[in-house]
Scaffold this motif. Structure first.
Motif, PDB file in Angstrom:
ATOM      1  N   UNK A 210       0.446   0.175   4.349  1.00  0.00           N
ATOM      2  CA  UNK A 210      -0.307  -0.462   5.430  1.00  0.00           C
ATOM      3  C   UNK A 210       0.654  -0.640   6.597  1.00  0.00           C
ATOM      4  N   UNK A 211       0.314  -0.068   7.730  1.00  0.00           N
ATOM      5  CA  UNK A 211       1.143  -0.193   8.935  1.00  0.00           C
ATOM      6  C   UNK A 211       0.389  -1.082   9.918  1.00  0.00           C
ATOM      7  N   UNK A 212       0.929  -2.268  10.158  1.00  0.00           N
ATOM      8  CA  UNK A 212       0.197  -3.226  10.990  1.00  0.00           C
ATOM      9  C   UNK A 212       1.140  -4.060  11.849  1.00  0.00           C
ATOM     10  N   UNK A 228      -5.402  -4.154  -0.724  1.00  0.00           N
ATOM     11  CA  UNK A 228      -4.699  -4.290  -2.013  1.00  0.00           C
ATOM     12  C   UNK A 228      -5.697  -4.383  -3.165  1.00  0.00           C
ATOM     13  N   UNK A 229      -6.824  -5.057  -2.922  1.00  0.00           N
ATOM     14  CA  UNK A 229      -7.840  -5.159  -3.977  1.00  0.00           C
ATOM     15  C   UNK A 229      -8.431  -3.781  -4.282  1.00  0.00           C
ATOM     16  N   UNK A 235       0.524   1.931  -5.833  1.00  0.00           N
ATOM     17  CA  UNK A 235       1.627   1.308  -5.105  1.00  0.00           C
ATOM     18  C   UNK A 235       1.247   1.146  -3.635  1.00  0.00           C
ATOM     19  N   UNK A 236       1.334  -0.089  -3.130  1.00  0.00           N
ATOM     20  CA  UNK A 236       0.994  -0.367  -1.734  1.00  0.00           C
ATOM     21  C   UNK A 236       2.147  -1.125  -1.095  1.00  0.00           C
ATOM     22  N   UNK A 237       2.687  -0.590  -0.023  1.00  0.00           N
ATOM     23  CA  UNK A 237       3.724  -1.292   0.736  1.00  0.00           C
ATOM     24  C   UNK A 237       3.141  -1.724   2.078  1.00  0.00           C
ATOM     25  N   UNK A 238       3.598  -2.864   2.558  1.00  0.00           N
ATOM     26  CA  UNK A 238       3.119  -3.411   3.834  1.00  0.00           C
ATOM     27  C   UNK A 238       4.256  -3.318   4.843  1.00  0.00           C
ATOM     28  N   UNK A 239       4.017  -2.602   5.922  1.00  0.00           N
ATOM     29  CA  UNK A 239       5.042  -2.354   6.933  1.00  0.00           C
ATOM     30  C   UNK A 239       4.624  -3.034   8.233  1.00  0.00           C
ATOM     31  N   UNK A 240       5.420  -3.994   8.683  1.00  0.00           N
ATOM     32  CA  UNK A 240       5.112  -4.756   9.893  1.00  0.00           C
ATOM     33  C   UNK A 240       5.914  -4.212  11.064  1.00  0.00           C
ATOM     34  N   UNK A 262       5.273   7.538   1.004  1.00  0.00           N
ATOM     35  CA  UNK A 262       3.831   7.361   0.792  1.00  0.00           C
ATOM     36  C   UNK A 262       3.060   8.615   1.198  1.00  0.00           C
ATOM     37  N   UNK A 263       1.921   8.808   0.564  1.00  0.00           N
ATOM     38  CA  UNK A 263       1.060   9.942   0.909  1.00  0.00           C
ATOM     39  C   UNK A 263      -0.190   9.504   1.672  1.00  0.00           C
TER      40      UNK A 263
END
Length: 357
Positions: A210-212, A228-229, A235-240, A262-263
């Motif tokens: 997630x790019x936010x 995420x749900x 696998x989920x990464x959060x990128x700020x 990530x793909x």
């Protein structure tokens, strides 16, 4: 000849303008900063400070020398606020020309709906109201503008709590934070982003990001929770990032330096999506063969992008109509803290494909 013509200095005129504003209750507790006053009154810092010295001698204000100047006359609690005007104020953190085109469109529609109902819409930009401590700015706006109702766009938790505590008729254009009893019209970001994760999962993506922007907006937090749900065990990464082009590119550099990369990417805003697609092309990563990209939001410019972005869109006419009904209900005494959530529509583009083996 006993009387001579009196020549009023610019500093004296400035002091008189400030004196009238203070005694009328325009600034209940605090004066704006020197820079803001200079811009409002079109005077130099020397002239402004000379006028402020006059008001300090009159004991109308205290402070100065690096401290914010406090109003001593008409303190908060003793003011008799003016009666509400037959108008609605929409509060934003930025001028209209800096807002997304889709936002400007629903604001224009809202204006038409409210004016047809007899409630003119006024748009006010106030960066100070969106700061971490917005109380003084909001108090000044409430006294100076005194509208019958408010529409608050991109509101912070502090703003929402202030409007709730004051009991002002306000509608949040967006997500409401927990335990804040205000009316709202919002996009169901949780459901939309859960659907986005499900789309990626069905295409075989097990490494997503997630790019936010680095914000604490309630809608952004709900988006992360929903994605995420929907991603389940993937696998989920959060990128700020800091919402600048350079900041987005820097975070992408760091993200794709990891192995395995990530793909699938979920990007929140359309402007950032354009940066992401350009960065991926420059980095030699094909969309969607190497990396699939989904955008949470929509803008008309995305129709001209190749490959056509897969994204979620919202009916701005319906959004504006819902806000208008909520506002009119509140200002006429026939509404309450009702909340409406609109489901975004998935636009099947060309940036989502099966994950590469």
């Amino acid at each position: 000849m006993k009387h001579l013509p009196q020549r009023t200095s610019l500093a004296a005129q400035t002091a008189e303008i400030l004196r009238e504003a203070i005694t009328s209750g325009q600034w209940p507790r605090w004066l704006p900063g020197e820079l803001e006053l200079m811009q409002r009154l079109h005077v130099s810092r020397v002239t402004l400070r000379a006028a402020l010295v006059v008001l300090e001698r009159e004991k109308l204000i205290t402070g100065g020398q690096g401290k914010r100047r406090q109003v001593q006359q008409s303190p908060v609690g003793k003011l008799k606020p003016p009666p509400p005007r037959r108008a609605v104020v929409l509060l934003t953190p930025a001028p209209l020309h800096r807002l997304p085109a889709a936002t400007v469109f629903w604001i224009d529609e809202l204006r038409e709906h409210l004016e047809a109902a007899g409630w003119p819409l006024e748009i006010h930009e106030s960066a100070a109201a969106y700061r971490r401590r917005p109380v003084h700015a909001l108090e000044e706006l409430a006294v100076r503008l005194a509208p019958a109702g408010w529409v608050i766009f991109r509101s912070t938790p502090e703003m929402q709590r202030w409007f709730s505590d004051k009991g002002l008729p306000a509608v949040i254009a967006g997500s409401v934070y927990p335990n804040v009893p205000l009316a709202s019209v919002d996009v169901d970001y949780f459901a939309g982003c859960r659907h986005a994760a499900g789309r990626m999962l069905a295409a075989g993506h097990q490494r997503m990001a997630i790019l936010r922007p680095d914000t604490s907006l309630a809608g952004d937090l709900a988006s992360v929770e929903g994605f995420r749900a929907g991603a389940k065990d993937a696998q989920v990464s959060e990128v700020l990032h800091d919402a600048t082009t350079a900041g987005v590119c820097l975070r992408l550099d760091q993200l794709f330096a990891q192995s395995p990369a990530p793909t699938g990417l979920l990007v929140f805003h359309a402007s950032h999506l354009l940066t992401v697609i350009g960065w991926l092309q420059r980095a030699g990563r094909r969309v969607p063969q190497d990396v699939s990209v989904l955008c949470r939001d929509d803008e008309p410019i995305l129709d001209a992008v190749i490959p056509t972005p897969s994204r979620y869109t919202l009916n701005p006419l319906l959004f504006a109509r819902k806000i208008s009904r909520a506002v009119v209900g509140l200002v006429t005494g026939g509404g309450n803290q009702q909340r409406s959530r609109l489901l975004p529509t998935f636009v099947r583009g060309d940036t989502l494909a099966k994950a590469a083996d």
